[in-house]
Every structure is written in C-alpha cells, then in structure tokens.
Design an enzyme around this catalytic site. Structure first.
Site, PDB file in Angstrom:
ATOM      1  N   TRP A   1     -11.883   6.184   1.513  1.00  0.00           N
ATOM      2  CA  TRP A   1     -12.180   5.461   0.275  1.00  0.00           C
ATOM      3  C   TRP A   1     -13.685   5.293   0.075  1.00  0.00           C
ATOM      4  CZ3 TRP A   1      -8.322   3.419   3.654  1.00  0.00           C
ATOM      5  CH2 TRP A   1      -7.005   3.550   3.183  1.00  0.00           C
TER       6      TRP A   1
ATOM      7  N   GLN B   1      -4.447   2.399 -10.896  1.00  0.00           N
ATOM      8  CA  GLN B   1      -3.412   2.273  -9.872  1.00  0.00           C
ATOM      9  C   GLN B   1      -2.544   1.078 -10.250  1.00  0.00           C
ATOM     10  OE1 GLN B   1      -4.758   1.784  -5.829  1.00  0.00           O
ATOM     11  NE2 GLN B   1      -4.790   4.002  -5.480  1.00  0.00           N
TER      12      GLN B   1
ATOM     13  N   ALA C   1       4.350  -3.452   0.426  1.00  0.00           N
ATOM     14  CA  ALA C   1       3.369  -3.126  -0.605  1.00  0.00           C
ATOM     15  C   ALA C   1       3.465  -1.637  -0.908  1.00  0.00           C
ATOM     16  CB  ALA C   1       1.954  -3.463  -0.136  1.00  0.00           C
TER      17      ALA C   1
ATOM     18  N   VAL D   1      -0.897  -1.432   6.299  1.00  0.00           N
ATOM     19  CA  VAL D   1       0.568  -1.486   6.395  1.00  0.00           C
ATOM     20  C   VAL D   1       1.025  -0.964   7.759  1.00  0.00           C
ATOM     21  CG1 VAL D   1       1.164  -1.340   3.937  1.00  0.00           C
ATOM     22  CG2 VAL D   1       0.722   0.767   5.232  1.00  0.00           C
TER      23      VAL D   1
ATOM     24  N   HIS E   1      -9.270   0.907  -4.615  1.00  0.00           N
ATOM     25  CA  HIS E   1      -7.817   0.842  -4.796  1.00  0.00           C
ATOM     26  C   HIS E   1      -7.462  -0.561  -5.268  1.00  0.00           C
ATOM     27  CE1 HIS E   1      -7.603   0.007  -0.123  1.00  0.00           C
ATOM     28  NE2 HIS E   1      -8.555  -0.662  -0.714  1.00  0.00           N
TER      29      HIS E   1
ATOM     30  N   ARG F   1     -13.734   5.905  -7.169  1.00  0.00           N
ATOM     31  CA  ARG F   1     -14.065   6.534  -5.886  1.00  0.00           C
ATOM     32  C   ARG F   1     -15.198   7.514  -6.075  1.00  0.00           C
ATOM     33  NH1 ARG F   1      -8.162   7.424  -2.992  1.00  0.00           N
ATOM     34  NH2 ARG F   1      -7.504   5.279  -3.375  1.00  0.00           N
TER      35      ARG F   1
HETATM   36  N1  PHE Z   1      -4.124   1.629  -1.474  1.00  0.00           N
HETATM   37  C1  PHE Z   1      -3.591   2.879  -1.049  1.00  0.00           C
HETATM   38  C2  PHE Z   1      -4.423   4.010  -1.678  1.00  0.00           C
HETATM   39  O1  PHE Z   1      -5.169   3.777  -2.554  1.00  0.00           O
HETATM   40  C3  PHE Z   1      -2.145   3.038  -1.471  1.00  0.00           C
HETATM   41  C4  PHE Z   1      -1.237   2.066  -0.765  1.00  0.00           C
HETATM   42  C5  PHE Z   1      -0.965   0.835  -1.322  1.00  0.00           C
HETATM   43  C6  PHE Z   1      -0.643   2.389   0.435  1.00  0.00           C
HETATM   44  C7  PHE Z   1      -0.137  -0.072  -0.695  1.00  0.00           C
HETATM   45  C8  PHE Z   1       0.189   1.506   1.068  1.00  0.00           C
HETATM   46  C9  PHE Z   1       0.437   0.299   0.492  1.00  0.00           C
HETATM   47  O2  PHE Z   1      -4.329   5.134  -1.253  1.00  0.00           O
END
Ligand code: PHE
Length: 349
Positions: A162, A218, A315, A261, A177, A204
């Site tokens: 990221w 998103q 999530a 996660v 994100h 990004r």
């Molecule tokens: N935030 C992650 C991304 O931008 C996506 C994601 C969100 C993954 C929530 C797991 C749980 O790639």
C-alpha cells in the site's frame, strides 16, 4: 377657359397622374418619395391653396373644397397602397424564410450519476437489506489509522502493498484503503455490536495502466459482535454475490494474507462471461477475484476497544469500479476518473 376650370382641371390631371404612379409602387422607400411629392408641403395640391387668388373670388371656396377632397382621396389611396405593399412584403418573407415550427426543440444537457456512484448505491442497498449502515471515514488519514492500528507496523514488508501519497505534514497521508475506517467505527461504537459499510475514495502511489489507477473507490464491510464466525463471513459475502450478480452465481474462497485479518482470504465469483470455462475476461481462469476478506485480527479488535476474548468480527473490502468493469466489460480503469463525457454518458441512464 376660366381660371376656375383651369385650377380644377390641374387638380384632376394631378390626381390621375398621382394615382397612376401610386399603383405601380411596391416598396416603402418609393411610397415615402411619392408621399413627399404629392402630399408634402410644397406639393402641387398644397400649392393650389396658395394660388387661390388666381381664381375669381366667388369660385375660390369651391376650388378650395375640391382641392381638399383630392388631398383626402390621395391620402386614402396612399394608405391603402401602403397597407398592400406591407402585406405583400410580409407574405413574401413568410414564403422565403420558412419557419418550421414542428422542429423539435434543443434538448438541454441532462446530468446523471457517475457509474461508480450508481454501483456504490447498489452495494449500499444490498447491505442495507442485511442491516448494514453507512459509516463515513476520512480520505486524509494518519499513519496510525492507515497502518499501525491495522497491525502494519513501520518497516513491516506488508507496507509495500500500500504505497501512498504523503502530505508535507509528518504522518498524514491519503488513505490507501477503507480499512482504517474499521478502527474508527470500532472506537466510535465500542463495545456495541457493529454492522457497517465504509465507502469512499482511496489513493495509491501506482504506475497507472489499464488495471491500475491511483484513485479508486472501495467499500469496506465490518461486522463486530459476540459469536461472529467465519460462517457468517461466508454467508454474508455469498449472499451479497448472489444479489449483485444473480442467484445462480458460484463463489469460492481462497486463503490470502492481510495483516489486519486472521484468517484472511479472497472471494472469487465464477466468470459470468464464460461460466467458468475460461475466457479473456477471466484470463482463462474461469474465476474473477472480487474482494479481500477475513476475521478481524485480535490486535485490531483490541485497538478498536473490543476484547478479542469476548468479541469477534469479520471484514471485507471490495472495489465498485472493478464490479462495473466486469459487468459492463470496461477494459481500462483509467476511464472512470478521466472525465471524458463520451465514456460517462454511456451510463447516465
Ligand atoms: N483493505 C484491503 C485492501 O485494500 C482489503 C481487505 C479489507 C482485506 C478487509 C481484508 C479485509 O486490499
């Protein structure tokens, strides 16, 4: 021949001549010239009044009356001719300059919702039916929310996933994100149960190409409570896929890694173009990746104010532009924010 017959005769001859000339006139300028000649101050008719002394006294009133009569007649004839010329000019212009009143009017340009907004609203309404509320969180974020609190410490290699735009203010950046909104929502609601969708623009630092853009939307999904399990995550996302892509759509989960996660995964849907056989849209895989997901990491739960021994949650993060690309076969993600109306108006219905 007496003076009287002479003047009367002059008037009669004058009237005849004037009348003949008048009937031949067909434009306003010539009409005005005629009026000056025959009815103006120095016209022969008007001059007759000055010349009355030429006639015997007893005849003068009669000659005067006659001159008046001629003058009035000429005036009446002039008015008639002028009206006729005007009417003629009008019908000529109506003939030549045709005005088609049946032509449709010009349509005023109508605005419409951006395709990304339309998809966002579709996503909201699907999750709203499952009890999820919209929760807004900022696009300009701190390093703490975007990384640290999501279990991505400084110098952690996962930060490479990221890369972002940093502001001149230390530790302030554009979010990469919508996941930082997870911690914001948790801190807001702790320790109540949570069901929210967190939508919005992310940024990004990317080399742009047909599938990479430096800004995109998103939608983050977050559910926190007691006894929330991976089965809830799967059920919710599978149901979402069915409502978004149709009841017969097949889904699959693959393990994947996101620091916030555990366990983490990605969900694919069966390619709806080739029904899993493999085509150019799915790069011959038969499956299309549509989101990242997982059970909220204990560290993140704690950062949000929830005891991981008591609470759990799931999530997910999905990209509305990607959904639109798959649905409408849009082959370049840069079209979304290039502001080319030729692209945008295809979806303005
Ligand atoms: N935030 C992650 C991304 O931008 C996506 C994601 C969100 C993954 C929530 C797991 C749980 O790639």
């Amino acid at each position: 021949m007496s003076e009287k017959t002479n003047l009367i005769g002059e008037l009669e001859a004058l009237q005849k001549k004037a009348k003949k000339e008048l009937t031949a006139l067909d434009n306003p300028a010539a009409l005005q010239a005629w009026k000056r000649t025959y009815l103006g101050r120095s016209s022969p008719v008007m001059q007759i009044f000055k010349r009355l002394p030429e006639a015997p006294k007893e005849e003068r009133p009669k000659i005067g009356q006659f001159a008046n009569k001629i003058k009035n007649e000429l005036e009446a004839q002039f008015n008639k001719q002028e009206a006729a010329v005007h009417q003629q000019a009008l019908s000529a212009s109506l003939q030549q300059e045709k005005l088609d009143v049946t032509l449709p009017g010009r349509q005023p340009a109508r605005g419409g919702l951006h395709i990304a907004t339309q998809i966002l609203r579709e996503i909201y309404s699907i999750f709203a039916e499952m009890g999820f509320q919209i929760y807004r969180s900022p696009e300009v974020e701190s390093d703490a929310y975007n990384f640290e609190l999501l279990n991505i410490p400084a110098h952690h290699p996962a930060r490479d996933l990221w890369d972002t735009f940093f502001t001149t203010e230390e530790g302030i950046m554009l979010r990469t994100h919508t996941s930082p909104g997870q911690v914001r929502a948790m801190r807001d609601f702790a320790t109540e149960p949570i069901r929210v969708v967190l939508p919005g623009m992310c940024y990004r630092y990317e080399q742009t190409d047909a599938s990479h853009e430096f800004q995109f939307n998103q939608v983050e999904l977050l559910a926190i409570g007691k006894n929330i399990t991976f089965a809830d995550l799967k059920g919710t996302l599978e149901d979402f896929a069915k409502r978004m892509y149709g009841q017969n759509v097949r889904t699959r989960f693959r393990p994947s890694y996101f620091p916030f996660v555990e366990p983490g995964g990605e969900m694919d849907i069966e390619c709806f173009v080739c029904s899993g056989k493999g085509c150019s849209v799915c790069s011959r895989k038969g499956w299309l990746e549509i989101l990242g997901c997982g059970m909220v990491h204990p560290v993140v739960l704690r950062n949000g104010g929830y005891d991981p021994d008591v609470y759990s949650g799931f999530a997910a993060g999905l990209g509305p532009e990607r959904i639109a690309m798959l649905r409408y076969h849009i082959d370049d993600i840069r079209d979304f924010w290039a502001n080319d109306v030729r692209f945008l108006e295809q979806f303005s219905g």
